[in-house]
Design a protein around this motif. Structure first.
Motif, short mmCIF file in Angstrom:
data_model
loop_
_atom_site.label_atom_id
_atom_site.label_comp_id
_atom_site.label_asym_id
_atom_site.label_seq_id
_atom_site.Cartn_x
_atom_site.Cartn_y
_atom_site.Cartn_z
N HIS A 1 5.19 -1.22 3.54
CA HIS A 1 4.43 -0.32 2.68
C HIS A 1 5.34 0.70 2.00
CE1 HIS A 1 0.70 -1.93 4.38
NE2 HIS A 1 1.32 -1.90 5.55
N MET B 1 0.84 -1.19 0.00
CA MET B 1 0.00 0.00 0.00
C MET B 1 0.88 1.25 0.00
SD MET B 1 -2.80 1.22 2.86
CE MET B 1 -3.60 -0.39 2.87
N LEU C 1 -4.44 0.82 8.63
CA LEU C 1 -4.48 -0.47 7.96
C LEU C 1 -5.75 -1.28 8.20
CD1 LEU C 1 -0.80 -1.63 8.67
CD2 LEU C 1 -1.68 -0.38 6.69
#
Length: 305
Positions: free
Chosen positions: A24, A1, A232
């Motif tokens: 991430h 992400m 998250l």
């Protein structure tokens, strides 16, 4: 992400970066050049210490009021962790505080929405209650429910507290209008690792007077945990969520402190307060984020006899 962090060069921004960067892709945003970065340090002159940053991720030196710069920085970002702000409640700084904390936060939400992000994790504060710091009137706050929950009506008396309460309204507004995901996190008084370690070494002093801040505190790594979970977790809610420790700074049992110093408040207790349980509710954080503080001050309690 792909996650953007505003206020990334600051003290808390660095903790959040370290927590997220292993899994991430990050984008770092701050209004200072990395080599000029400072961090919160209550022992330093002015409460800040210079600590240059050597970013390992794309770094955007810009103000959150900069529409075009912020838009470019948020390209392909899914989640924004918004930590940037002015932490001062003095009225002589009111206009600058309002511009950064309210207009700047509006800009973060709006630019994130237009850039295609789906969520902003907004760093609010327990100041949003309006009952903790910078009480201009000098009057002690009145509580009619303890532990204090986020359902308490806000009663700010200073620009900073007012600005933080307003950012929570902004988050809820974007959620209602656009279905945009907003998480409004109210941080308690955040302790550094060194402050915590010093308290464990010295022990907690016996409580001699009432604290209008409800003896609240929270470890920086617990706040970092809460922020990470908010970024998250699968589903979020736009209501305010408090991140605090599960205990107090007082070494005595909480009911004993109340009985000794504020017995009139005992009638307003809404749930049991075993041992040194906190007077600031973290039930929402536990329910919506799976938050559980890892740090307590139990080891700092000495034999008070």
């Amino acid at each position: 992400m792909r996650i953007a962090i505003t206020g990334a060069a600051g003290w808390l921004g660095r903790y959040v970066t370290a927590a997220l960067e292993t899994s991430h892709e990050l984008v770092l945003i701050d209004n200072v050049a990395p080599e000029e970065a400072t961090i919160f340090d209550p022992s330093a002159p002015g409460g800040r210490r210079r600590l240059p940053l050597s970013p390992s991720w794309p770094y955007h030196h810009l103000d959150i009021l900069d529409d075009e710069g912020l838009s470019r920085a948020l390209t392909d970002v899914e989640v924004v962790v918004h930590l940037a702000g002015r932490p001062t409640g003095e009225w002589e700084n009111a206009k600058a505080t309002v511009m950064t904390n309210i207009v700047g936060t509006f800009n973060v939400f709006d630019q994130a929405r237009m850039a295609g992000a789906r969520r902003v994790v907004n760093a609010s504060s327990i100041n949003a209650f309006g009952t903790f710091y910078w009480r201009v009137s000098g009057r002690s706050p009145m509580h009619r429910s303890l532990p204090l929950t986020e359902d308490e009506p806000v009663t700010p008396e200073d620009p900073y507290s007012m600005s933080k309460a307003t950012t929570e309204v902004l988050g809820a507004t974007f959620n209602r209008a656009f279905g945009f995901e907003a998480v409004n996190l109210r941080f308690a008084g955040v302790w550094s690792e060194s402050t915590y370690d010093a308290a464990l070494d010295a022990g907690l002093p016996a409580t001699k007077e009432w604290a209008d801040d409800l003896f609240q505190w929270v470890h920086v790594l617990d706040v970092t945990q809460g922020i990470t979970k908010a970024a998250l977790v699968d589903t979020v809610v736009p209501v305010p969520i408090t991140l605090a420790a599960a205990d107090t700074r007082a070494p005595e049992p909480t009911l004993e402190v109340l009985a000794k110093l504020r017995p009139e408040l005992i009638q307003y207790l809404c749930e049991p307060l075993p041992k040194r349980a906190g007077l600031l509710s973290i039930a929402r954080a536990r329910t919506f984020l799976g938050y559980e503080p890892r740090y307590s001050l139990d080891a700092a309690v000495r034999d008070l006899s």
